[in-house]
Every structure is written in structure tokens, then in C-alpha cells.
Design a protein around this motif. Structure first.
Motif, PDB file in Angstrom:
ATOM      1  N   GLY A   1      84.149 -23.579  24.670  1.00 61.98           N
ATOM      2  CA  GLY A   1      85.596 -23.462  24.521  1.00 61.98           C
ATOM      3  C   GLY A   1      86.134 -24.074  23.248  1.00 61.98           C
ATOM      4  O   GLY A   1      87.336 -23.987  22.966  1.00 61.98           O
ATOM      5  N   ALA A   2      85.275 -24.707  22.427  1.00 58.08           N
ATOM      6  CA  ALA A   2      85.725 -25.277  21.151  1.00 58.08           C
ATOM      7  C   ALA A   2      86.101 -24.153  20.189  1.00 58.08           C
ATOM      8  O   ALA A   2      85.613 -23.032  20.300  1.00 58.08           O
ATOM      9  CB  ALA A   2      84.627 -26.144  20.548  1.00 58.08           C
ATOM     10  N   ARG A   3      86.983 -24.476  19.225  1.00 55.54           N
ATOM     11  CA  ARG A   3      87.377 -23.473  18.225  1.00 55.54           C
ATOM     12  C   ARG A   3      86.142 -22.997  17.469  1.00 55.54           C
ATOM     13  O   ARG A   3      85.317 -23.792  17.042  1.00 55.54           O
ATOM     14  CB  ARG A   3      88.389 -24.094  17.249  1.00 55.54           C
ATOM     15  N   GLU A   4      86.031 -21.673  17.309  1.00 59.34           N
ATOM     16  CA  GLU A   4      84.831 -21.100  16.692  1.00 59.34           C
ATOM     17  C   GLU A   4      85.125 -20.592  15.278  1.00 59.34           C
ATOM     18  O   GLU A   4      86.244 -20.167  14.978  1.00 59.34           O
ATOM     19  CB  GLU A   4      84.285 -19.964  17.553  1.00 59.34           C
ATOM     20  N   ASP A   5      84.106 -20.615  14.454  1.00 60.56           N
ATOM     21  CA  ASP A   5      84.187 -20.153  13.070  1.00 60.56           C
ATOM     22  C   ASP A   5      83.964 -18.638  13.036  1.00 60.56           C
ATOM     23  O   ASP A   5      82.881 -18.155  12.699  1.00 60.56           O
ATOM     24  CB  ASP A   5      83.133 -20.894  12.228  1.00 60.56           C
ATOM     25  N   ALA A   6      85.009 -17.889  13.401  1.00 54.30           N
ATOM     26  CA  ALA A   6      84.882 -16.433  13.499  1.00 54.30           C
ATOM     27  C   ALA A   6      84.484 -15.821  12.157  1.00 54.30           C
ATOM     28  O   ALA A   6      83.656 -14.901  12.104  1.00 54.30           O
ATOM     29  CB  ALA A   6      86.186 -15.821  13.998  1.00 54.30           C
TER      30      ALA A   6
END
Length: 223
Positions: free
Chosen positions: A81-86
Motif C-alpha cells: 500500500g506504500a506509494r509506488e514509483d509508477a
């Protein structure tokens, strides 16, 4: 999207390979990481295989205090659920697609190619393989998870629904939590992908029993 070709280590099990395995390493490792297991996979009876072990680009990794290392994308937190490096994930997807295209140019059809990966490499295997418009021979997903799960339903392709996915995880994994891998397997299965789920009494690593099972899987999909 055109991507520059990554530097790779290549191992061929016999001359004039008709099949390929593109194997993506984990965070901070490089293409040499999994090369030693090729002889342990016992592929003498399969058609000739070219193993391609690319080196991920060097980039700063937030999780490791911004230290530059080989990584397929940036990681801020290990938690689900952590912010991902899209942006980084999609950049690496383009690089993996470029490696597949190069094998096509060298005479190996996509349905004779297996995508494999460990940890971050597992994430890239699942991300790219499920979005690919051409059928693969197989996918090997070790000790990782499905990234960008929120966009998966809208973006996954039908091409690899019947492609056997070998997904495996250590029950004592302190890096990619076992539950995170298990949740990813569930998302894939619910979308209709042919995913098998194997567990091993190990941490964030590979064990001999797992290598034996990977060899058996490859002998099946490369036959």
C-alpha cells in the motif's frame, strides 16, 4: 515507447537456441545474481535455451537513504500500500519489452520466451507479463508481488491468461511480506490467470527445493 537495450549477461545451454528465459534480478543485485543456477535447472533434455540476465539501471533508492544502486524502480517503503514509483515501473516495463523484441529479432518467438524474476524482478515480471499483448511460454515470479495493482484490472491483457505462472514465496520473508505475495497471487487468480502458488520454509531467498521445482516447471513449458 522505445527503450535503450540494457546490458545483459547471456548463457546458452546449447548452440542456436530456439527458446529464451529473461531473468530479472532483485534490488541492488545485478544480472550475475542468478546465473549460477542455470546448470542446476537440469535442462539438458529441453530445446536449446538462451538465458538473458539484464542489469537494471543504477538509480537512487529512497528506502536506502537515496543510495544509488541497480533497481528497476524506486522504493519508498516496503509496506503493502506504500506509494509506488509508477514512472520507474513503466520505464522498466519498456526496457523488458525491448529485450523481448530483441529475442524476436534473433528468431525466438514470444511464445518461446519465459519471463522470470526475483523480488523487484518478480514485480517487473508480473507487471510486464500480464500486460503483454503476445503470449509468453511462461512466467516465474519469486518472492515478490504485483505492483500497480490498482491499474491492473484496466490494463492487463487477455493474451497470457492461459500462460502458466510459477509463483513462489518464503513463509519467513522479512522483506516482501508473505501476505503481500499471497494477495498478489489472489488478484491474478481472480482475474483468470493460470497461477500456481508454492511456499517454502525460507526468508527472502531461494532454496534448493525451489530450484528443483523451477527446473521441473521450465522443462514443462520449454518442451
Amino acid at each position: 515507447m522505445n527503450a535503450p537495450l540494457l546490458d545483459c549477461l547471456e548463457i546458452e545451454t546449447a548452440p542456436n537456441p530456439s527458446h529464451a528465459v529473461i531473468w530479472l534480478h532483485g534490488l541492488g543485485a545485478d544480472g550475475h545474481d542468478f546465473a549460477p543456477i542455470v546448470p542446476e535447472l537440469r535442462l539438458a533434455a529441453t530445446p536449446a535455451v538462451r538465458f538473458v540476465f539484464p542489469h537494471a539501471p543504477v538509480r537512487p533508492v529512497t528506502l536506502n537513504n537515496g543510495m544509488a544502486m541497480r533497481a528497476w524502480y524506486d522504493i519508498t517503503l516496503l509496506a503493502s500500500g506504500a506509494r509506488e514509483d509508477a514512472g520507474g515501473i513503466r520505464e522498466s516495463e519498456a526496457a523488458v519489452r525491448a529485450l523481448i523484441a530483441r529475442e524476436n529479432q534473433r528468431g525466438i518467438a514470444t511464445d518461446h520466451i519465459v519471463l522470470a524474476g526475483f523480488s523487484q524482478g518478480c514485480a517487473m515480471t508480473l507487471h510486464t507479463g500480464t500486460r503483454l499483448e503476445q503470449k509468453l511460454a511462461g512466467m516465474i515470479a519469486l518472492s515478490g508481488y504485483l505492483p500497480l495493482a490498482d491499474s491492473f484490472a484496466a490494463e492487463h491483457s487477455q493474451a497470457n491468461l492461459n500462460t502458466p505462472i510459477f509463483m513462489a514465496h518464503g513463509v519467513f520473508d522479512p522483506v516482501v511480506q508473505f501476505a503481500h505475495g499471497q494477495a498478489s497471487q489472489r488478484i491474478l487468480a481472480e482475474a483468470g490467470f493460470d497461477v500456481s502458488w508454492k511456499t517454502y520454509p525460507m526468508p527472502h531467498s531461494v532454496c534448493p527445493e525451489e530450484i528443483t521445482d523451477i527446473g521441473a516447471y521450465l522443462r514443462q513449458v520449454l518442451a
